[in-house]
Write a protein that holds these residues in place. Structure first.
Motif, short mmCIF file in Angstrom:
data_model
loop_
_atom_site.label_atom_id
_atom_site.label_comp_id
_atom_site.label_asym_id
_atom_site.label_seq_id
_atom_site.Cartn_x
_atom_site.Cartn_y
_atom_site.Cartn_z
N GLY A 229 0.79 -1.31 0.05
CA GLY A 229 -0.21 0.05 0.01
C GLY A 229 0.96 1.33 0.01
O GLY A 229 0.59 2.14 -0.75
N ALA B 221 0.42 4.39 -2.63
CA ALA B 221 -0.14 5.54 -1.93
C ALA B 221 0.40 7.02 -2.61
O ALA B 221 1.41 7.03 -2.86
CB ALA B 221 -0.15 5.52 -0.47
N THR C 165 -1.75 10.40 -1.33
CA THR C 165 -1.97 11.52 -0.66
C THR C 165 -1.47 11.31 0.84
O THR C 165 -1.07 10.27 1.39
CB THR C 165 -3.74 11.76 -0.31
N GLN D 212 -3.18 11.81 3.66
CA GLN D 212 -4.03 10.87 4.58
C GLN D 212 -3.80 9.61 4.45
O GLN D 212 -3.75 8.91 5.31
CB GLN D 212 -5.73 11.31 4.14
N THR D 213 -3.66 8.90 3.31
CA THR D 213 -3.47 7.53 3.02
C THR D 213 -2.26 7.26 3.52
O THR D 213 -2.27 6.22 4.10
CB THR D 213 -3.45 7.32 1.56
N LEU D 214 -1.13 8.04 3.19
CA LEU D 214 0.17 7.59 3.86
C LEU D 214 0.16 7.39 5.51
O LEU D 214 0.49 6.70 6.05
CB LEU D 214 1.37 8.73 3.63
N LEU E 6 -2.73 6.56 7.32
CA LEU E 6 -3.41 5.51 7.73
C LEU E 6 -2.47 4.21 7.50
O LEU E 6 -2.43 3.34 8.30
CB LEU E 6 -4.58 5.35 6.66
N LEU E 7 -1.76 4.23 6.22
CA LEU E 7 -0.77 3.19 6.14
C LEU E 7 0.31 2.92 7.24
O LEU E 7 0.63 2.03 7.48
CB LEU E 7 -0.39 3.03 4.66
#
Length: 419
Positions: free
Chosen positions: A101, A105, A107, A109-111, A113-114
């Motif tokens: 992931g 990834a 953004t 925000q995604t980074l 979360l990951l």
């Protein structure tokens, strides 16, 4: 990063194949593979920092630490209840997914979360490996030696990851590193699944010493965890603080790789003589655990304080070398504590408690980034030195409690003798 004694001489506690030697050697090899390819955490700060700034990098590393805390608690509980094979195989496959992931990834925000998910899964094997060591080896000396090797391969792997990864990132980019990390986690999951067997039902005397309430009432464990947190704030500075301050200096990832290689070489050269000084021929620590841990804390604090005020690759590499004696002391002390203090049926959770100390220590990058922006290098150095001093002070009541309290393992063996 560190050490302890010679090869884990293995005493068979299970007559069935595979032998204890084969199982533990394989698990140590898998640990080395995971750590040596642990590029996702080592370069998370650099990756996010280059795209989103130092504060965002500190936030990602802190979120990783929150996930690390949660993951260690879950892994310790799963290990003790369902067995090492389940904890390792499932956790490492999830870690492989998190690495994939990160490679895809984009953004922030995604980074973030990951980063949390990666923290939950990346170190899940540590409690399981400790549990297998203490379950399969009946000799206290063999357990101490094997626990020490587990810390040694972990820390050498971390140093190799930073050293090799710095150059690979410069040539091939961060996404390739994350993919390689995921492949290594998947391979380690397969190894764990093949070599480990399901956990047998624990005996009645063993079950009597598995409650979490007992852990919370264990005074030496509480002080040990407190001292470990302060110490690991400095020890993990090698992979959390150093990327922040080196990125602040505008140094490339290859410079960080050079510092990590210097640390690895120092570990390989200095570990054997330092370990012989601390550990006797019977694989027992020659000195009480608390003073050894306190010495390690102060050495690590001084080394990381030195690192915080450097601005050149040579300066950072010198500080990385200076950390090694402190890392050796920490690994010897914690390995000896786990080998003698963790009661049957709770070994995974005792290891998780100490690993959780490292996870809590990893929550500091956001604060370090803030201190770097507001107070500069001197403030960062002062905070690291203060953390080491508090850890050393915690070793005073730790020493007192270890002298006055029987170890949980001794108490468990006494109960078993009554049945």
């Amino acid at each position: 990063m560190t050490v302890t004694a010679s090869h884990p001489a293995v005493t068979r506690s299970h007559p069935s194949a595979p032998s204890a030697r084969a199982v533990i050697t394989t698990l140590l090899g898998a640990t080395l593979l995971i750590k040596a390819c642990g590029f996702a955490y080592d370069f998370l700060g650099y990756y996010i920092g280059e795209a989103h700034g130092t504060t965002a990098a500190g936030a990602a590393l802190t979120v990783f630490g929150v996930g690390w805390c949660a993951g260690q608690l879950a892994s310790g509980a799963v290990t003790d209840r369902l067995g090492a094979r389940t904890a390792c195989s499932i956790g490492l496959l999830l870690a492989a997914g998190a690495c994939a992931g990160l490679a895809a990834a984009g953004t922030l925000q995604t980074l973030l979360l990951l980063s949390f998910f990666l923290g939950c899964t990346m170190d899940v094997s540590r409690p399981a490996v400790s549990a297998e060591i203490n379950d399969r080896l009946t000799s206290e000396g063999a357990r101490t030696r094997a626990q020490g090797w587990m810390y040694w391969v972990s820390n050498v792997g971390v140093s190799l990851s930073g050293g090799v990864g710095g150059y690979l990132a410069h040539q091939h980019g961060y996404q390739a590193l994350f993919v390689a990390n995921g492949v290594a986690c998947a391979a380690a999951a397969v190894l764990a699944r093949r070599v480990l067997t399901g956990r047998p039902a624990p005996a009645r005397a063993e079950r009597a010493h598995r409650s979490s309430a007992q852990m919370l009432s264990d005074t030496p464990l509480r002080w040990m965890v407190g001292a470990a947190i302060g110490t690991m704030v400095c020890a993990y500075g090698l992979v959390s603080v150093l990327p922040l301050v080196m990125n602040d200096d505008g140094l490339p990832p290859s410079a960080y790789g050079t510092a990590m290689i210097a640390n690895t070489v120092a570990v390989l050269v200095l570990s054997p003589p330092l370990t012989r000084f601390l550990v006797g021929r019977d694989d027992r620590v020659r000195y009480p655990v608390a003073p050894v841990l306190a010495a390690g804390s102060l050495i690590l604090g001084a080394a990381m304080g030195l690192a915080a005020v450097q601005h050149t690759t040579l300066g950072y590499s010198t500080a990385a070398v200076a950390m090694v004696p402190g890392e050796v002391c920490y690994c010897v002390a914690t390995g000896a504590y786990l080998a003698t203090a963790a009661p049957p049926g709770a070994i995974g959770r005792y290891q998780a408690a100490l690993s959780g100390a490292g996870a809590i220590a990893s929550l500091t990058p956001l604060g370090i980034a803030f201190a770097l922006d507001t107070g500069g290098r001197v403030l960062v150095a002062g905070l690291l030195a203060a953390s080491a001093a508090l850890a050393a002070l915690a070793c005073v009541p730790l020493s007192r409690s270890l002298r006055t309290s029987p170890t949980p393992r001794t108490a468990a063996e006494h109960v078993q003798s009554q049945h």
